[in-house]
Enzyme design. Sequence first.
Site, PDB file in Angstrom:
ATOM      1  N   SER A 126      37.228  38.916  36.589  1.00  0.00           N
ATOM      2  CA  SER A 126      36.002  39.224  36.551  1.00  0.00           C
ATOM      3  C   SER A 126      35.608  40.102  35.287  1.00  0.00           C
ATOM      4  CB  SER A 126      35.715  40.574  37.630  1.00  0.00           C
ATOM      5  OG  SER A 126      34.545  40.929  37.726  1.00  0.00           O
ATOM      6  N   GLY A 127      34.188  39.578  34.767  1.00  0.00           N
ATOM      7  CA  GLY A 127      33.833  40.242  33.468  1.00  0.00           C
ATOM      8  C   GLY A 127      34.032  39.594  32.134  1.00  0.00           C
ATOM      9  N   THR A 131      30.517  33.026  34.432  1.00  0.00           N
ATOM     10  CA  THR A 131      29.195  32.705  35.093  1.00  0.00           C
ATOM     11  C   THR A 131      28.265  32.398  34.006  1.00  0.00           C
ATOM     12  OG1 THR A 131      29.455  34.241  36.934  1.00  0.00           O
ATOM     13  CG2 THR A 131      27.105  33.687  36.327  1.00  0.00           C
ATOM     14  N   ASN A 176      32.420  44.425  35.684  1.00  0.00           N
ATOM     15  CA  ASN A 176      31.338  43.594  35.276  1.00  0.00           C
ATOM     16  C   ASN A 176      30.005  44.022  36.027  1.00  0.00           C
ATOM     17  OD1 ASN A 176      29.916  41.368  34.519  1.00  0.00           O
ATOM     18  ND2 ASN A 176      30.932  39.917  35.584  1.00  0.00           N
ATOM     19  N   SER A 179      29.223  40.591  38.404  1.00  0.00           N
ATOM     20  CA  SER A 179      30.417  39.941  38.790  1.00  0.00           C
ATOM     21  C   SER A 179      30.455  39.116  40.155  1.00  0.00           C
ATOM     22  CB  SER A 179      31.707  41.010  39.173  1.00  0.00           C
ATOM     23  OG  SER A 179      32.554  40.266  39.639  1.00  0.00           O
ATOM     24  N   SER A 180      30.687  37.391  39.762  1.00  0.00           N
ATOM     25  CA  SER A 180      30.472  36.763  40.994  1.00  0.00           C
ATOM     26  C   SER A 180      31.661  37.219  41.734  1.00  0.00           C
ATOM     27  CB  SER A 180      30.943  35.199  40.391  1.00  0.00           C
ATOM     28  OG  SER A 180      30.016  34.909  39.630  1.00  0.00           O
ATOM     29  N   GLY A 400      39.781  34.252  38.359  1.00  0.00           N
ATOM     30  CA  GLY A 400      41.094  34.302  37.971  1.00  0.00           C
ATOM     31  C   GLY A 400      42.268  35.034  38.683  1.00  0.00           C
ATOM     32  N   GLU A 402      44.370  37.875  39.746  1.00  0.00           N
ATOM     33  CA  GLU A 402      44.110  39.446  39.867  1.00  0.00           C
ATOM     34  C   GLU A 402      45.201  40.253  40.335  1.00  0.00           C
ATOM     35  OE1 GLU A 402      39.266  38.976  40.939  1.00  0.00           O
ATOM     36  OE2 GLU A 402      40.661  39.993  42.428  1.00  0.00           O
TER      37      GLU A 402
END
Length: 1027
Positions: A126-127, A131, A176, A179-180, A400, A402
């Site tokens: 994330s970040g 996206t 982020n 973040s998605s 990804g 985590e």
Amino acid sequence: MSLPPHWKEVGGEGRVHRVMESTLTARDRVGVQDFVLLENYTSEAAFIENLRRRFGEKLIYTYIGSVLVSVNPYKDLEIYSKAHMERYRGVSFYEISPHIYAVSDNTYRAMRTERRDQCILISGESGAGKTEASKKILQYYATTCPVTDHMSTIRDRLLQSNPVLEAFGNAKTLRNDNSSRFGKYMDVQFDFRGAPIGGHILNYLLEKSRVVHQNHGERNFHIFYQLLEGGEQDQLSKLGLERNAQKYHYLVKGCCPRVSSINDKSDWKTVRKALTVIGFHEEEDLLNIIASVLHLGNTQFGEGEDGETQITTEPQLTYLSKVRTSNMNSTSSHRLTHSLILHFKGRCPLSFEQAVAARDALAKAVYGRAFTWLVAKINQSLLASYKGSSSVIGLLDIYGFEVFQHNSFEQFCINYCNEKLQQLFIKLTLKSEQEEYEAEGITWEPVKYFDNKIICDLVEEKHKGFISILDEECLRPGEPSDISFLEKLEDTLGGHAHFVTHKLANGKTRKAVGREEFRLIHYAGEVNYTVNGELANQSVNSRTAGSVICQSDNQILSQCFHREEVTTQKRPETAATQFKNSLAKLIEILMSKEPSYVRCIKPNDAKQSGRFDEALVRHQVKYLGLMENLRVRRAGFAYRRRYEAFLQRYKSLCPGTWPNWQGRLADGVATLVQHLGYKPEEYKLGKTKIFIRFPKTLFTTEDALEARRPALALTLQTSWRGYRERAKYHRIRNAVIQSAWRGMKSRRKARRRRHAAEIIRKFIKGFIYRHYERCPENEYFLDHQRFSFLMTLVRNPPKSVLDKSWPVPPPSLTEASEHLCRLCMQNMMRAYCRRIQPEWKKQMEQKVVASQIFQDQKDSYPQSVPKLFVASRLGREFNLKVIQTLVAVTKYDRRGYKARPRQLLLTSSFAVLVAEAKLKQRIDYAALRSISVSSLTDGFMVLHVPSEDNKQKSDVVLQCDHVIEVVTKLATMADKKNKVNISQDSIKFAVARGKEGVIDFTSGSELKVAKGKKGHLLVTAPQLNPR
């Protein structure tokens, strides 16, 4: 954006090719732009140092072969303009510097040329910029692909789906601001021309827990804040909402209602516009659902008099009732909503903690299903109407690997997904390498690598895998607990090398694993997962909620919760099984396509530009499996290049290939590497490419080229100076020649002008003296007149004998003009006569005789002129060499004037009257005295013969429809042209010796023949209509 000094621009027509090898000479400063060229490719430190160098030079993209590694710069770089898109459009992958556009274009061209579906897999923490990477790919296709008006609508919907999905599926996290919180796979469909015609989106594992809980410093999904900040006041009042996020329980847990980098009011306008472009008509129902989730979060509970749990916040219950069941009366709606919350778990009554959990579970279920419905709605708008052949490019934007301090079921699913993708990635990478080697005729050497199938089986194997055990524990009778689930894991998986718990671990490991945790050893490292809430996350008993919500008149809710779910006896799948099945379908989709990869890395957790945290980057490099990828790619040859590109770059290092190689490319490359001293183990020559095993070999070649460049530059400078001086000499020489030529042209022009002035002067003076005798003053004018007359005559002479036009001659040429006219006419007449055929000549001669005899004498003559004279009028074939003319006639007897049909035959010496093939009378032309006809339109003629001739009884009276033709031919053959008499009123003829008969002619309406009182023959001729 100005190019960095180590980027070299070449090419023409405005296209900039950033040649890949141009950075090799600057590798000590900016690193290599393909990790395959790292000398110490097994060193993680060297890998990260190369990333750090490039990041410091604002070069955020680097290759690992065909894999793109992207580092988030946390600021806008001017490398995404339309001009940059054009630079990467249609250019070979390795001819330009690494960029997301290079991957996009290479994938697009592979789809067009190979007619095979493609996919781009984007992964990272994330970040890390996943996206944004997917946005850039979509923007590239939207800008560079051909498009029509209808396709423009599809393109806009593809682009506008991003703001909608981000509003409902993205949130601000510690890592982020956008973040998605879900995985997304999007198919973009293209027609045979390469134009986008449709799309389809699949979503995976929405983080529904964020709806009810956020960590400190994080926010709920964007849509809640956008609605409160950007919604109109009337709209908020209708929904029962206030413009203050602090008043809603589900929005205050993170203590972060506002973020400086996010403009919720502006984003709300963007989302509304995007919904309009997509063709969304259920906005009111959707906003009711969003509002209902907020009201649900503000629903509070207390204990009643009998100790039962009750809802204490009536306003929220009222608003929920309106949203859930709008058509019911208030009492039943209120009761239904109350039961929905308090009986969600299927148990009644509930404790306070159970009621709160039921409320939160209901909120998550409603929001999760509404999000799934929204994705399906977007897919409907992206549905392609095109029925022809099409190809697909898929975009996978997924979380990804985590690892947090506390890892829950969601992290387990995310890491399980990455295990599957890593397994797919390694297999497809090896497969791609092997196919390239085989295509080039290079021997493939098997590569050893870590196969994480053992970890995937640990999770998904039937009956013995983690998910199967979890399902079994959820479905067994009684009250399952997290501890009993952990004990069952220990019993079933206790001997597995990649599974550890506190109970199974040795002394050193036991300290790092909690009593309510288990550890999985993934391909990227060890991760501890807590079992607290593991079974709660698998809750499947939502039939009570479904039975209530499906009664709502809200169109979206009624589609999200189906009545079949309530009535079916089949137990729904757990969340883990659902995710495993959807992941299996995703892997199946990806296996059917040709993959490309984008690995995203974030350089720091503070979201600061220019800051590079080596520890954080090392963590991501490990969990993204980049070192394993590099090791697989380097197991064979580090560098490969097409013959033409390799020869073009390094040909100056060998006298045999410089300046141009004229033979086969493979022979040229072989000559070049032999001159450079390559050892056999350092390279291989394929069918179209050269493979170099060690980066050191390439760097040595590049250094030799760098050393060679000064000499090349001197040669080029010398050649350029010589060319420049020669060009200067030619310019001077051309200038002298041009000056002389211009002078000569000017003198010629002046002479022409003087001559023209003199001619004009003579012409004017001659015109003034044109009526005088020839003299020097009018001599030129008169000659010009003569010349003009003669030229006019030459250009426009009479075209035929009948053309009587003739130009008017000047006075001095009147006599000559008449003579020329006469000669011209005679010449045309001769030519005309020579062209006439004998038959036509005879016809003309007969017509001339007819004209001489009958013109202006007989009324029927004008009608006979256009009719041709023919040899026979009987319609039968005869020997025309003997008989000249055959015609049907009527003979009138001398006594009684009885009409008898006969045939008149004209030969060369006599005429014969025949009846029924019997000869009735012969008239010799020598005995024929004359021929008489009337001037009217009747067809009577009288052949006068001598009365003393015993052979002839009397004159012959005949009537014929073609009297002019017969008389003309008879007069011609008998030579009696001057013996044709044309009478006005009557004709006398001999009946017998000494006796005469008379034929009287009158005009009437039709032809009548009768015998008169005096013995005369009366003939009434029809009158012709006047023309």
